[in-house]
Design a protein around this motif. Structure first.
Motif, mmCIF file in Angstrom:
data_model
loop_
_atom_site.group_PDB
_atom_site.id
_atom_site.type_symbol
_atom_site.label_atom_id
_atom_site.label_comp_id
_atom_site.label_asym_id
_atom_site.label_seq_id
_atom_site.Cartn_x
_atom_site.Cartn_y
_atom_site.Cartn_z
ATOM 1 N N ASP A 187 44.904 84.542 59.983
ATOM 2 C CA ASP A 187 43.811 83.904 60.714
ATOM 3 C C ASP A 187 43.632 82.449 60.281
ATOM 4 O OD1 ASP A 187 41.443 84.383 62.563
ATOM 5 O OD2 ASP A 187 40.419 83.619 60.790
ATOM 6 N N GLY A 190 46.443 80.416 61.630
ATOM 7 C CA GLY A 190 46.258 80.222 63.064
ATOM 8 C C GLY A 190 45.301 79.090 63.366
ATOM 9 N N ASN A 191 44.184 79.037 62.637
ATOM 10 C CA ASN A 191 43.222 77.949 62.842
ATOM 11 C C ASN A 191 43.826 76.601 62.493
ATOM 12 O OD1 ASN A 191 40.330 78.651 63.693
ATOM 13 N ND2 ASN A 191 40.846 80.322 62.294
ATOM 14 N N GLU A 203 48.478 81.188 68.394
ATOM 15 C CA GLU A 203 48.162 82.409 69.125
ATOM 16 C C GLU A 203 48.844 83.619 68.481
ATOM 17 O OE1 GLU A 203 48.557 84.311 73.637
ATOM 18 O OE2 GLU A 203 49.095 82.217 73.277
ATOM 19 N N PHE A 206 46.885 84.652 65.332
ATOM 20 C CA PHE A 206 45.643 85.375 65.620
ATOM 21 C C PHE A 206 45.951 86.809 66.074
ATOM 22 C CE2 PHE A 206 44.049 80.933 66.660
ATOM 23 C CZ PHE A 206 43.409 80.785 65.442
ATOM 24 N N SER A 219 38.676 87.171 65.903
ATOM 25 C CA SER A 219 39.806 86.245 66.008
ATOM 26 C C SER A 219 40.294 86.098 67.443
ATOM 27 C CB SER A 219 40.961 86.710 65.112
ATOM 28 O OG SER A 219 40.615 86.612 63.749
ATOM 29 N N ASP A 222 39.420 82.714 68.927
ATOM 30 C CA ASP A 222 40.343 81.601 68.704
ATOM 31 C C ASP A 222 41.634 81.792 69.485
ATOM 32 O OD1 ASP A 222 38.769 80.116 66.673
ATOM 33 O OD2 ASP A 222 39.012 81.963 65.541
ATOM 34 N N LEU A 223 42.077 83.049 69.614
ATOM 35 C CA LEU A 223 43.317 83.326 70.352
ATOM 36 C C LEU A 223 43.210 82.867 71.799
ATOM 37 C CD1 LEU A 223 45.391 86.606 70.185
ATOM 38 C CD2 LEU A 223 44.829 85.605 72.391
#
Length: 569
Positions: A187, A190-191, A203, A206, A219, A222-223
């Motif tokens: 996670d 990913g950010n 993507e 996430f 999450s 954000d995805l």
């Protein structure tokens, strides 16, 4: 701790505890609750029983019951480290961030090597906007458990908080090479990737995080913001809808999941369903975060009364002669990120993102009243802010700070820095409110995201902006309309660059090429060329606006001066 190891347990309590231990060991916490409750009635001052009752309740989602049991455990044994730690987790699940921090602090006082407590405290302190304190907690997590999961995560979070993204990425990739099942590391990576515009990789991260840890269903928020979803993504939508039924899903995760589902519905053109999810997200948030609109309006009145025209006229004598700061202010989702991307594309400008400095120092100025209007107070604030900006852009002619809520502190900022440029971003109120309603904000932020409270907030905000427009010099308080900026970017951008005292540079016309990391919800939008697709979005939602429709009525009556894309009478 084996419950039967305590020799003081009575013969009546022992079989109950034996049954509870059997159920807990078998992974059946729900079945352990009844015998533990009975044992607790027989021995109400036994902290071991209370702890295990709290643990069983926590595991099945009876969070208030868990908190009550842990509180009884620490009342009977004030040095019960694990009970404090579990109390922190329970309070965190319920959305009580400050209560959770207090519990984690007590746990680490009793056991300084408790790595996970340091990490969790750091994450919560960061949410509340205390950057340096968060870094300290993350560093303690890394130091106490350098080879543990939370120790490695702590080291990565410290680097990320210090904006040392390249080092953080390297460490996170090393962490995942050693521990591919670390959902939080996926996670975090990913950010980081999304902030730098690498959305396809983000993507995938996430998706890994949620697959490994279904309780991280937030999450998905954000995805789905890595791209526009289409009808071909029905499998993703199905997984998200199923995730709402995940047992033990925390308040914060449920909130973000509803926002994610709303965003997908919006992508697919189902605005009725989208608004259902956005309203549900707001209901989840307001259940744990009340906002007092009357108190906020009263504070705005006090700000207006404090920042008189006469006081603002004294700024050249009270403040410092430094034109470095460029404050980009306005309501969240009004175009502040776009404006910062534009200005920080200039080679002589450094972008600082959202700094919390004036939210703290401005509040002190406000509380101090006349004592805050002295050269001593303002000089200390100016020196500290200059030091902060100097760390961010040591060679920059200008440094931007795009904390939207600095609109509250424009008076204090002007007193400390009379040559600073304050850029106020304006956008049609109903479009701005709708975007706020669809966006995740840190739970520590005292700010409404829907309902009559958001309408009241807008009205108070407009009153304050009207005041700043009257009392601040026109060449220091610059206003830009989102609708004008997106309709004709070239003249609007040239005016902004000139207002900052900068020579023209063509790079400012292509903010989507700006390589700096973007740490706001606008990560994807800022990587696109300037577009007008978000102008008058409210029209798609007009039948579903609910209380927010009052802002549309205000605009049509001409009472919100900054609204330019709705008809006025």
């Amino acid at each position: 701790m084996p419950l039967l190891s305590n020799p003081s347990l009575s013969r009546q309590v022992a079989p109950l505890l034996a049954l509870a231990t059997q159920m807990l060991t078998a992974g059946r916490p729900a079945d352990a609750i009844a015998p533990l409750r009975e044992a607790a009635l027989l021995q109400p001052s036994n902290p071991l029983i209370q702890h295990d009752l709290g643990l069983a309740c926590l595991e099945v989602g009876l969070v208030p019951d868990a908190i009550a049991a842990f509180q009884r455990a620490v009342a009977d044994n004030p040095r019960y480290t694990d009970a404090y730690f579990r109390l922190g987790i329970a309070r965190e699940k319920l959305g009580d961030l400050r209560g959770a921090i207090l519990a984690y602090d007590r746990a680490t006082e009793l056991l300084p090597s408790l790595t996970e407590a340091w990490f969790r405290a750091g994450a919560l302190v960061f949410m509340l906007g205390h950057r340096e304190e968060a870094i300290g907690c993350f560093r303690r997590a890394a130091a106490t458990g350098p080879k543990t999961r939370f120790g490695r995560l702590g080291a990565a979070r410290a680097l990320l908080t210090e904006d040392r993204d390249a080092e953080a990425e390297k460490l996170l990739r090393q962490t995942l090479a050693l521990d591919g099942g670390n959902a939080m590391a996926h996670d975090l990576l990913g950010n980081l990737l999304a902030e730098s515009g690498r959305f396809a990789e983000a993507e995938a991260c996430f998706a890994h995080a949620v697959a490994i840890a279904p309780l991280l269903a937030g999450s998905y928020y954000d995805l789905v913001r890595c791209r526009r979803l289409t009808a071909a993504d029905d499998a993703v939508l199905a997984r998200m809808e199923a995730a709402l039924d995940t047992p033990g899903l925390e308040v914060a995760q449920r909130h973000r999941l509803h926002l994610a589902l709303g965003k997908v519905a919006d992508d697919l053109g189902n605005h009725a369903l989208a608004m259902q999810h956005f309203d549900a997200a707001d209901a989840v948030r307001r259940a744990s975060l009340a906002f007092d609109s009357a108190a906020f309006a009263a504070e705005v009145d006090r700000l207006i009364a404090h920042a008189t025209p006469g006081l603002m006229a004294q700024a050249p004598q009270l403040g410092c002669d430094d034109a470095t700061p460029v404050l980009i202010v306005g309501m969240p989702r009004s175009g502040t990120t776009l404006v910062e991307q534009i200005i920080s594309s200039h080679p002589q400008v450094a972008g600082a993102g959202e700094q919390n400095f004036w939210n703290e120092r401005g509040a002190l100025w406000h509380q101090a009243g006349a004592d805050g209007d002295t050269p001593g107070f303002l000089g200390k604030a100016a020196a500290d802010y200059r030091a902060l900006l100097g760390e961010i852009g040591p060679k920059a002619k200008r440094v931007t700070d795009k904390m939207p809520f600095n609109f509250l502190w424009a008076g204090a900022i002007h007193l400390a820095f009379p040559r600073a440029t304050i850029i106020h971003c304006r956008r049609t109120a109903i479009d701005t409110a709708l975007s706020i309603h669809q966006t995740h904000f840190h739970p520590g932020l005292a700010f409404p995201t829907g309902g009559p409270e958001l309408v009241a907030y807008f009205r108070a905000y407009h009153r304050l902006i009207d005041h700043w427009r009257r009392v601040l010099p026109a060449d220091r308080f610059i206003e830009v309309d989102y609708e004008d900026l997106t309709a004709e970017p070239d003249p609007a951008i040239r005016r902004l660059v000139a207002a900052c005292g900068l020579a023209w540079d063509d790079a400012c016309l292509s903010p989507e090429r700006n390589p700096r990391a973007v740490k706001t919800p606008s990560k994807w939008q800022t990587r696109q060329p300037i577009y007008r697709g978000s102008v008058a979005r409210w029209r798609r939602y007009e039948p579903f606006l609910g209380p927010l429709g009052a802002l549309l009525d205000d605009s049509r009556k001409g009472t919100l001066d900054s609204d330019t894309s709705v008809p006025r009478k």
